[in-house]
Design a protein around this motif. Structure first.
Motif, PDB file in Angstrom:
ATOM      1  N   UNK A   1     184.781 -25.654   3.845  1.00 19.03           N
ATOM      2  CA  UNK A   1     184.758 -25.243   5.250  1.00 19.03           C
ATOM      3  C   UNK A   1     184.800 -26.506   6.109  1.00 19.03           C
ATOM      4  N   UNK A   2     185.808 -26.608   6.978  1.00 15.92           N
ATOM      5  CA  UNK A   2     185.936 -27.740   7.895  1.00 15.92           C
ATOM      6  C   UNK A   2     186.075 -27.224   9.311  1.00 15.92           C
ATOM      7  N   UNK A   3     185.356 -27.887  10.224  1.00 11.49           N
ATOM      8  CA  UNK A   3     185.419 -27.544  11.640  1.00 11.49           C
ATOM      9  C   UNK A   3     185.768 -28.791  12.447  1.00 11.49           C
ATOM     10  N   UNK A   4     186.753 -28.637  13.333  1.00 11.43           N
ATOM     11  CA  UNK A   4     187.138 -29.724  14.232  1.00 11.43           C
ATOM     12  C   UNK A   4     186.655 -29.393  15.633  1.00 11.43           C
ATOM     13  N   UNK A   5     185.955 -30.338  16.198  1.00 10.43           N
ATOM     14  CA  UNK A   5     185.481 -30.215  17.575  1.00 10.43           C
ATOM     15  C   UNK A   5     186.023 -31.410  18.331  1.00 10.43           C
ATOM     16  N   UNK A   6     186.992 -31.146  19.176  1.00 12.29           N
ATOM     17  CA  UNK A   6     187.727 -32.204  19.871  1.00 12.29           C
ATOM     18  C   UNK A   6     188.289 -33.177  18.827  1.00 12.29           C
ATOM     19  N   UNK A   7     187.867 -34.427  18.846  1.00 12.92           N
ATOM     20  CA  UNK A   7     188.395 -35.397  17.886  1.00 12.92           C
ATOM     21  C   UNK A   7     187.493 -35.591  16.671  1.00 12.92           C
ATOM     22  N   UNK A   8     186.427 -34.802  16.563  1.00 12.88           N
ATOM     23  CA  UNK A   8     185.465 -34.958  15.474  1.00 12.88           C
ATOM     24  C   UNK A   8     185.711 -33.905  14.392  1.00 12.88           C
ATOM     25  N   UNK A   9     185.317 -34.250  13.168  1.00 19.13           N
ATOM     26  CA  UNK A   9     185.458 -33.342  12.039  1.00 19.13           C
ATOM     27  C   UNK A   9     184.141 -33.248  11.281  1.00 19.13           C
ATOM     28  N   UNK A  10     183.816 -32.013  10.865  1.00 19.53           N
ATOM     29  CA  UNK A  10     182.623 -31.760  10.059  1.00 19.53           C
ATOM     30  C   UNK A  10     183.039 -30.821   8.932  1.00 19.53           C
ATOM     31  N   UNK A  11     182.641 -31.147   7.710  1.00 21.73           N
ATOM     32  CA  UNK A  11     182.972 -30.230   6.628  1.00 21.73           C
ATOM     33  C   UNK A  11     181.911 -30.236   5.548  1.00 21.73           C
ATOM     34  N   UNK A  12     181.945 -29.144   4.792  1.00 23.64           N
ATOM     35  CA  UNK A  12     181.100 -29.027   3.614  1.00 23.64           C
ATOM     36  C   UNK A  12     181.974 -28.516   2.472  1.00 23.64           C
ATOM     37  N   UNK A  13     181.676 -29.006   1.273  1.00 20.23           N
ATOM     38  CA  UNK A  13     182.412 -28.610   0.071  1.00 20.23           C
ATOM     39  C   UNK A  13     181.397 -28.271  -1.016  1.00 20.23           C
ATOM     40  N   UNK A  14     181.641 -27.176  -1.706  1.00 18.66           N
ATOM     41  CA  UNK A  14     180.734 -26.749  -2.777  1.00 18.66           C
ATOM     42  C   UNK A  14     181.561 -26.372  -4.004  1.00 18.66           C
TER      43      UNK A  14
END
Length: 839
Positions: free
Chosen positions: A694-707
């Motif tokens: 699951x990856x989320x982009x907020x403006x120029x930032x990226x956050x993700x988690x992998x399992x």
């Protein structure tokens, strides 16, 4: 009397000379009986006239020349006369109450109108980066009748019934661009990687630019089964030494094991050492990074894109039964010279690019050298476990020559070479005094030559040659002090060298896409050789050299109908030791439910002809040896991949759920018994897992988690006896959870990552009630980018293992006779400071 004579004369005249005969008939609805033998039609008609009074008009010549035999009863006059007409090939026509026999009017055959095949126009070209003119492989090109993907050289060719085609070009890390293509030209479409600096697309055929959209991400997964694409990977900021940027990026994605920090090979969906194929510019890398620490074999200055195929991939990729990592090297900037220097507290890296011959040729050179002994800031973790902390040295060299020829043909030469070594001595005062000495070195070299030809209407041909060689050497000595005075100390040694080499030649042709199909054909010649030399007292394998040559052919049909894409491939390998070919059918598919939701799958059979076989001594120490297959003592590995996934992809979200079940046959091991004699164990393995991303982009930032949820099991039959039950493989890890935050406050950049793993057995010998040591590592990286005149600077730092957690490396533990285990330490608390300068 006179009247009778007249009547007879008239009747005779009508039978012979009359042009037309008129007969009166006034009876309807009665049964008509026909019983004649070899009678002319005119005689039959006269008889019927006399019997049934029928009005008939017939040509005398037609009726006298037709002789009929018939015996049949009819329910009506129409049926009877139709039967007579049919026997004489005449046509019966009834006009009012008069029956007429005529010759049938010949029916003129309808003119055959040949359906003209719609004219198809050929569109071909190459997609490049706007600034450097480097080709962009695997670019998605969408148009009215379908879509195609550029090949590994950035080329495309398709046919369309439309005279002009407006196509949309999509490539990760570049702006989505719509532009007009013209037939009969070799178009060079240049995509923009920096939207804030450039405002238009350059196309050599000068079509009108229709639309330029926003930049899309540099990393994408979920579009195809088991596939993750990393484009322009060198610009991704991840913690760790930038000199191992490939592993630093891949380890943060599901399916690639981060725990264990394996220094011999990637662990992809539970794969064993030697089962993954790492390819750089067509060159096989038998070991993809240095023996120790955090340095990859490929210089980051030379890397453009990386494609990871975890499983279920089709016939063009790889020659292994595990995953495939394809590394595309930069082609170099042919417009202007470049210079790059990177300095850290561990290593110096230099790069130069020189355009030649009126900007038609680029020459790239790069090299690295470590200097750990000058400034080592790493810390050894405090733990009860016993570790070897080795000293390390590494150096490498890269060269690449790229020439753009007539009509966008291309010629490339690529060279890569590296060597490294580490040694360490361990002394333990626990239990009995144990001394362990390890000296390891390796050398890897390879080269490739490629010529790409774009034909006017026949597609693209790729002719390539490559060679690669890898030679590791190991010297291990340890002694254990005797428990009582007067007894001799226990001294063991294991010294060996193992060389593996490969030479290949391959011709591949890709036809233009037409009518929902794009066909690719390839024939290749592959020669592989291995040698093993050992100086240890216990030798499982005698000093031996082996070699095998084979021909490898494949055909691939890439089909697409609207939302459904289906790729059917068949690969056949012809060997020296087997009369029948090794057939490997494969299929991939993708169905787009809508522009956001996507279902994909992959299935295939895979064979491997040069592999690593494990040699395990009497106390469980493992060494992996490269060996070519011969079909007998060293069988050809065989795997079956089954992959299915679903994904939700937008610019803001990437969500992927993917499951796999892989089986492996031909896994062999050689054990040394307590009596010092070797014995053989053959078996198989299976890997089952589920990946969530699951990856989320907020403006120029990226956050993700992998399992990743997975299990790898293996079983062996000792000396070809009954197979033992399945047990956990050394690399089997049930759970691995990763999170990452990539913050872009341009010109400041910050990345935080954390990996937790449930632990792995790390032991080839089953241990009852073995405690698994969980894996945990937190990393951080920061960077500041700025310019001074024409100079570009990147200054930053990276801290690996922020909390100095004690982790162990996979397959790097040493068992000693007293029962203790000496582990090779994973990456400790390691700060790295660096400065990159570019022109």
């Amino acid at each position: 009397m006179t009247i009778s004579i007249v009547k007879c004369f008239v009747a005779h005249f009508l039978r012979v000379m009359s042009i037309s005969l008129f007969i009166t008939f006034g009876v309807y609805g009665q049964t008509i009986r026909l019983n004649y033998t070899k009678q002319p039609l005119n005689e039959i008609l006269l008889d019927l006239n006399q019997r049934y009074q029928i009005q008939i008009s017939v040509n005398a010549n037609l009726s006298s020349n037709c002789v009929i035999s018939i015996k049949k009863q009819f329910a009506s006059t129409d049926e009877a006369l139709e039967a007579l007409a049919k026997k004489c090939d005449l046509q019966l026509v009834k006009i009012s109450n008069v029956y007429t026999f005529r010759q049938p009017v010949p029916v003129k055959p309808k003119p055959i109108v040949k359906k003209e095949k719609p004219a198809f126009y050929t569109y071909r070209g190459v997609v490049v980066e706007s600034n450097s003119q480097e080709p962009l492989p695997y670019t998605l090109i969408q148009f009215t009748n379908g879509h195609v993907v550029t090949d590994e050289n950035g080329y495309f060719a398709f046919k369309s019934p439309q005279k002009n085609v407006t196509a949309q070009f999509r490539h990760l890390g570049y702006q989505v661009t719509n532009t007009l293509l013209l037939p009969g030209q070799v178009s060079k479409v240049a995509l923009l990687s920096q939207p804030q600096l450039l405002e238009e697309v350059v196309v050599t055929s000068k079509p009108t630019l229709q639309e330029v959209r926003q930049e899309i991400p540099r990393t994408r997964l979920g579009q195809d089964a088991g596939h993750i694409a990393f484009n322009d990977i060198a610009n991704n900021l991840m913690p760790g030494n930038s000199d191992n940027l490939i592993f630093n990026n891949l380890r943060m994605y599901p399916g690639v094991m981060a725990a264990g920090e394996s220094i011999t090979d990637y662990v992809i969906w539970g794969s064993y050492a030697g089962q993954n194929h790492v390819i750089y510019d067509g060159i096989t890398l038998f070991n993809s990074w240095g023996i120790n620490d955090d340095i990859g074999r490929v210089n980051p200055y030379m890397v453009k894109n990386v494609n990871l195929y975890k499983g279920g991939y089709n016939v063009p990729y790889g020659e292994r039964v595990g995953g495939v990592i394809m590394i595309d090297g930069r082609s170099g900037d042919r417009q202007k010279p470049e210079l790059g220097i990177s300095l850290s507290n561990q290593l110096a890296n230099g790069y130069i690019n020189v355009p030649l011959f009126n900007n038609r040729v680029s020459l790239q050179l790069a090299g690295r050298k470590t200097y750990y002994e000058l400034l080592d800031l790493s810390s050894t973790p405090q733990a009860d476990n016993e570790f070897i902390v080795p000293a390390y040295d590494y150096s490498d060299f890269n060269l690449k020559f790229t020439a753009s020829l007539f009509l966008q043909d291309r010629f490339e030469v690529s060279l890569i070479g590296s060597q490294d070594s580490y040694n360490g001595t361990f002394t333990s005062e626990l239990r009995r005094r144990t001394i362990e000495d390890i000296q390891v070195s390796s050398r890897q070299a390879g080269s490739s030559i490629k010529y790409v030809k774009s034909w006017k209407n026949k597609g693209v041909t790729d002719l390539s040659f490559s060679q690669s060689e890898y030679k590791p050497e190991l010297k291990t000595n340890y002694s254990v002090k005797a428990p009582f005075p007067g007894l001799p100390d226990t001294i063991k040694s294991f010294n060996w060298a193992n060389t593996v080499s490969e030479q290949t030649a391959r011709l591949t042709h890709r036809l233009p896409a037409v009518n929902h199909h794009q066909l690719q054909l390839s024939v290749g010649w592959i020669n592989q050789a291995t040698s093993v030399s050992s100086q240890s007292t216990q030798r499982v394998l005698e000093d031996i050299k082996s070699q095998q040559t084979r021909w490898s052919l494949y055909a691939l049909d890439e089909m697409q109908w609207g939302a459904l894409s289906l790729n059917l491939g068949l690969k056949a390998d012809f060997t020296q030791f087997e009369a029948t070919p090794y057939l490997q059918p494969r299929v991939n598919g993708r169905f787009k439910i809508n522009p956001k939701w996507n279902i994909n799958f992959g299935w295939g059979i895979y064979n491997q002809f040069v592999s690593k076989y494990s040699v395990i001594d009497e106390i469980g120490n493992q060494r992996d040896v490269w060996q070519t297959s011969n079909g007998n003592a060293f069988p050809v590995l065989r795997a079956i991949h089954q992959v299915v996934g679903v994904s939700y992809l937008t610019h803001q979200w990437e969500i992927s759920l993917e499951g796999h079940f892989n089986t492996f046959d031909g896994a062999n091991r050689y054990f040394i018994g307590r009596n010092g004699l070797p014995f053989f164990a053959g078996g198989d393995a299976r890997s089952l897992g589920l990946d969530v991303f699951v990856k989320k982009r907020i403006q120029n930032h990226e956050f993700w988690m992998a399992y990743s949820l997975g299990q790898v099991e293996e079983r062996f039959a000792v000396n070809q006896r009954r197979l033992l039950p399945y047990k956990e493989a050394p690399q089997s890890q049930r759970h691995e959870f990763k999170i990452a935050a990539v913050l872009n406050f341009s010109p400041f950049y910050l990345t935080l990552t954390n990996v937790n793993g449930s632990g792995f057995t790390n032991n080839t010998v089953e241990v009852i009630n073995q405690d698994l040591v969980p894996y945990w590592r937190t990393d951080i990286a920061a960077q500041y980018r700025f310019r001074l005149n024409k100079l570009r600077f990147q200054a930053g730092f990276s801290i690996l293992n922020v909390f100095n957690r004690s982790n162990v490396r996979l397959n790097q533990s040493v068992n000693v006779p007293d029962g203790s285990i000496i582990n090779t330490i994973g990456i400790p608390f390691t700060p790295t400071f660096y400065l990159n300068v570019g022109i």
